[in-house]
Scaffold this motif. Structure first.
Motif, PDB file in Angstrom:
ATOM      1  N   ALA A 117      37.748 -31.525  89.636  1.00 36.84           N
ATOM      2  CA  ALA A 117      38.277 -31.351  88.287  1.00 36.84           C
ATOM      3  C   ALA A 117      38.732 -29.919  88.019  1.00 36.84           C
ATOM      4  O   ALA A 117      39.648 -29.699  87.231  1.00 36.84           O
ATOM      5  N   LYS A 118      38.097 -28.953  88.675  1.00 36.58           N
ATOM      6  CA  LYS A 118      38.439 -27.558  88.396  1.00 36.58           C
ATOM      7  C   LYS A 118      39.327 -26.928  89.467  1.00 36.58           C
ATOM      8  O   LYS A 118      39.670 -25.751  89.375  1.00 36.58           O
ATOM      9  N   PHE A 119      39.721 -27.706  90.491  1.00 34.76           N
ATOM     10  CA  PHE A 119      40.478 -27.116  91.601  1.00 34.76           C
ATOM     11  C   PHE A 119      41.857 -26.667  91.148  1.00 34.76           C
ATOM     12  O   PHE A 119      42.605 -27.405  90.508  1.00 34.76           O
ATOM     13  N   ASP A 120      42.195 -25.433  91.487  1.00 34.65           N
ATOM     14  CA  ASP A 120      43.493 -24.840  91.168  1.00 34.65           C
ATOM     15  C   ASP A 120      44.050 -24.233  92.455  1.00 34.65           C
ATOM     16  O   ASP A 120      43.517 -23.245  92.957  1.00 34.65           O
ATOM     17  N   ALA A 121      45.116 -24.839  92.985  1.00 33.15           N
ATOM     18  CA  ALA A 121      45.677 -24.367  94.263  1.00 33.15           C
ATOM     19  C   ALA A 121      46.126 -22.918  94.178  1.00 33.15           C
ATOM     20  O   ALA A 121      46.038 -22.177  95.159  1.00 33.15           O
ATOM     21  N   ARG A 122      46.581 -22.484  93.011  1.00 34.42           N
ATOM     22  CA  ARG A 122      47.063 -21.103  92.881  1.00 34.42           C
ATOM     23  C   ARG A 122      45.929 -20.100  93.005  1.00 34.42           C
ATOM     24  O   ARG A 122      46.145 -18.969  93.430  1.00 34.42           O
ATOM     25  N   LYS A 123      44.715 -20.504  92.647  1.00 40.35           N
ATOM     26  CA  LYS A 123      43.561 -19.614  92.779  1.00 40.35           C
ATOM     27  C   LYS A 123      42.945 -19.699  94.164  1.00 40.35           C
ATOM     28  O   LYS A 123      42.390 -18.732  94.669  1.00 40.35           O
ATOM     29  N   TYR A 124      43.065 -20.887  94.787  1.00 38.75           N
ATOM     30  CA  TYR A 124      42.433 -21.085  96.096  1.00 38.75           C
ATOM     31  C   TYR A 124      43.318 -20.612  97.253  1.00 38.75           C
ATOM     32  O   TYR A 124      42.859 -19.929  98.165  1.00 38.75           O
ATOM     33  N   ALA A 125      44.587 -20.998  97.228  1.00 33.98           N
ATOM     34  CA  ALA A 125      45.473 -20.797  98.384  1.00 33.98           C
ATOM     35  C   ALA A 125      46.280 -19.510  98.269  1.00 33.98           C
ATOM     36  O   ALA A 125      47.492 -19.502  98.473  1.00 33.98           O
ATOM     37  N   GLN A 126      45.614 -18.427  97.927  1.00 31.40           N
ATOM     38  CA  GLN A 126      46.237 -17.115  97.892  1.00 31.40           C
ATOM     39  C   GLN A 126      45.236 -16.086  98.388  1.00 31.40           C
ATOM     40  O   GLN A 126      44.056 -16.146  98.047  1.00 31.40           O
ATOM     41  N   GLY A 127      45.696 -15.144  99.217  1.00 34.50           N
ATOM     42  CA  GLY A 127      44.826 -14.050  99.641  1.00 34.50           C
ATOM     43  C   GLY A 127      43.971 -14.386 100.843  1.00 34.50           C
ATOM     44  O   GLY A 127      44.237 -15.337 101.582  1.00 34.50           O
ATOM     45  N   GLY A 136      37.000 -15.094  86.772  1.00 32.68           N
ATOM     46  CA  GLY A 136      37.460 -16.475  86.785  1.00 32.68           C
ATOM     47  C   GLY A 136      38.045 -16.908  88.115  1.00 32.68           C
ATOM     48  O   GLY A 136      38.483 -18.057  88.269  1.00 32.68           O
ATOM     49  N   ASP A 137      38.069 -16.009  89.098  1.00 28.27           N
ATOM     50  CA  ASP A 137      38.599 -16.338  90.421  1.00 28.27           C
ATOM     51  C   ASP A 137      37.536 -17.040  91.258  1.00 28.27           C
ATOM     52  O   ASP A 137      36.328 -16.849  91.054  1.00 28.27           O
ATOM     53  N   TYR A 138      37.979 -17.822  92.235  1.00 29.02           N
ATOM     54  CA  TYR A 138      37.035 -18.410  93.175  1.00 29.02           C
ATOM     55  C   TYR A 138      36.478 -17.318  94.083  1.00 29.02           C
ATOM     56  O   TYR A 138      37.234 -16.484  94.600  1.00 29.02           O
ATOM     57  N   ASP A 139      35.163 -17.324  94.289  1.00 28.39           N
ATOM     58  CA  ASP A 139      34.592 -16.307  95.169  1.00 28.39           C
ATOM     59  C   ASP A 139      33.869 -16.880  96.388  1.00 28.39           C
ATOM     60  O   ASP A 139      33.597 -16.153  97.341  1.00 28.39           O
ATOM     61  N   GLU A 140      33.591 -18.192  96.401  1.00 28.63           N
ATOM     62  CA  GLU A 140      33.007 -18.834  97.578  1.00 28.63           C
ATOM     63  C   GLU A 140      33.591 -20.242  97.710  1.00 28.63           C
ATOM     64  O   GLU A 140      33.931 -20.876  96.707  1.00 28.63           O
ATOM     65  N   ALA A 141      33.704 -20.706  98.951  1.00 29.59           N
ATOM     66  CA  ALA A 141      34.233 -22.044  99.200  1.00 29.59           C
ATOM     67  C   ALA A 141      33.592 -22.620 100.459  1.00 29.59           C
ATOM     68  O   ALA A 141      33.226 -21.881 101.377  1.00 29.59           O
ATOM     69  N   ILE A 142      33.457 -23.931 100.485  1.00 27.59           N
ATOM     70  CA  ILE A 142      32.985 -24.639 101.679  1.00 27.59           C
ATOM     71  C   ILE A 142      34.041 -25.676 102.034  1.00 27.59           C
ATOM     72  O   ILE A 142      34.425 -26.502 101.207  1.00 27.59           O
ATOM     73  N   GLN A 143      34.527 -25.608 103.275  1.00 29.14           N
ATOM     74  CA  GLN A 143      35.515 -26.559 103.778  1.00 29.14           C
ATOM     75  C   GLN A 143      34.852 -27.529 104.759  1.00 29.14           C
ATOM     76  O   GLN A 143      33.918 -27.167 105.471  1.00 29.14           O
ATOM     77  N   PHE A 144      35.387 -28.737 104.799  1.00 26.71           N
ATOM     78  CA  PHE A 144      34.884 -29.750 105.726  1.00 26.71           C
ATOM     79  C   PHE A 144      36.064 -30.533 106.296  1.00 26.71           C
ATOM     80  O   PHE A 144      36.923 -31.013 105.545  1.00 26.71           O
ATOM     81  N   GLN A 145      36.128 -30.630 107.621  1.00 26.76           N
ATOM     82  CA  GLN A 145      37.164 -31.417 108.286  1.00 26.76           C
ATOM     83  C   GLN A 145      36.498 -32.485 109.159  1.00 26.76           C
ATOM     84  O   GLN A 145      35.423 -32.252 109.714  1.00 26.76           O
ATOM     85  N   CYS A 146      37.155 -33.616 109.271  1.00 28.91           N
ATOM     86  CA  CYS A 146      36.589 -34.689 110.086  1.00 28.91           C
ATOM     87  C   CYS A 146      37.718 -35.517 110.690  1.00 28.91           C
ATOM     88  O   CYS A 146      38.709 -35.816 110.022  1.00 28.91           O
ATOM     89  N   LEU A 147      37.568 -35.855 111.962  1.00 26.06           N
ATOM     90  CA  LEU A 147      38.524 -36.714 112.652  1.00 26.06           C
ATOM     91  C   LEU A 147      37.768 -37.855 113.311  1.00 26.06           C
ATOM     92  O   LEU A 147      36.685 -37.661 113.873  1.00 26.06           O
TER      93      LEU A 147
END
Length: 278
Positions: free
Chosen positions: A76-86, A185-196
């Motif tokens: 609900a709070k995901f913002d690509a402009r805040k996540y996919a930069q830097g 208000g910026d994202y400061d931590e993230a956890i990614q998960f990939q699965c195949l």
């Protein structure tokens, strides 16, 4: 003349073959897991119940949906402009295809104007000169390597379940957890998960603990493991994740006889070719 041409062609083919073999040998020597081989661990999870008390009907099988593993409220709070930069710095990972001792790993992301696509440059050095100084001196990526990945969000879809391409595959990359800096208000931590998976059998899991800073306090890392409990069955545990060193003292580019040998065998060209093919 014909003999000379054939000899030259044979020499180039032999050199390319040696380069591929030497590079593969060097890389695969560094991908063993912390407690066991992570590749075997990944496949074993499909054949063994998790948790141990699980029954055949409740055991983990195949790859999960985004909703099954994400922290509530993240979508609900995901913002690509805040996540996919830097730049995001990696602090821990589960990935049996990587060196087990890497350092200064970072993701440099640039979002396109459409707010849906971006280039994610994966930068890695390894193995670590602190943890494995002898291996570091002879590593073909001692001076670092960079690999571009390409991310896409489907139009109108807010859920951070990204389609990412790289390393010869297209795979879903789930952003399962995000924390926000209360001041900026910026994202400061993230956890990614990939699965195949293939034919219902899970063949790969990737997990990345990321932050916007190259260092992270132990209590914050502990908190990330707590928030990653939903993906613990897929490798998000301390004994199945590697930890990334950062702030290794600046080192001059290494250029010893090992590096000269890699260049002679054409490994530098092979790495450039791999990066272009991604």
């Amino acid at each position: 003349a014909t003999a000379a041409v054939l000899a030259t062609a044979y020499g180039r083919a032999l050199s390319a073959g040696l380069a591929s073999f030497a590079f593969a040998a060097a890389v695969t020597a560094g991908v063993a897991g912390t407690t066991a081989d992570l590749g075997s661990y990944n496949l074993a999870l499909d054949d063994a119940p998790y948790p141990p008390e699980a029954t055949a009907s409740t055991a983990v099988r195949g790859c999960p949906t985004y909703e099954a593993v994400a922290t509530p409220g993240v979508a609900a709070k995901f913002d690509a402009r805040k996540y996919a930069q830097g730049t995001w710095y990696e602090h821990a990972y589960h990935d049996w295809t990587q060196f087990s001792q890497v350092y200064d790993t970072a993701l440099d992301i640039a979002l396109a104007d459409d707010d849906q696509t971006w280039v994610d440059v994966f930068k890695v050095k390894g193995p670590s000169p602190r943890a494995a100084p002898r291996s570091w001196r002879g590593s073909p990526v001692a001076n670092g390597a960079a690999y571009p990945l390409y991310g896409t969000l489907s139009a109108g879809v807010k859920t951070p379940a990204l389609d990412e391409s790289g390393f010869g595959n297209v795979f879903p990359n789930f952003v399962v957890d995000l924390t926000t800096n209360p001041t900026t208000g910026d994202y400061d931590e993230a956890i990614q998960f990939q699965c195949l998976e293939a034919g219902g059998v899970r063949v790969f899991e990737g997990i990345n603990f990321l932050s916007r800073e190259p260092t992270i306090a132990p209590d914050r890392l502990d908190a990330m493991f707590d928030r990653a409990k939903k993906i613990a069955p897929y490798g998000a545990t301390r004994d199945q994740m590697h930890f990334v060193e950062h702030n290794v003292p600046p080192l001059a580019p290494i250029d010893n006889w090992w590096q000269q040998a890699w260049r002679t065998l054409g490994v530098d060209a092979l790495l450039e070719l791999l990066a272009k093919d991604l």
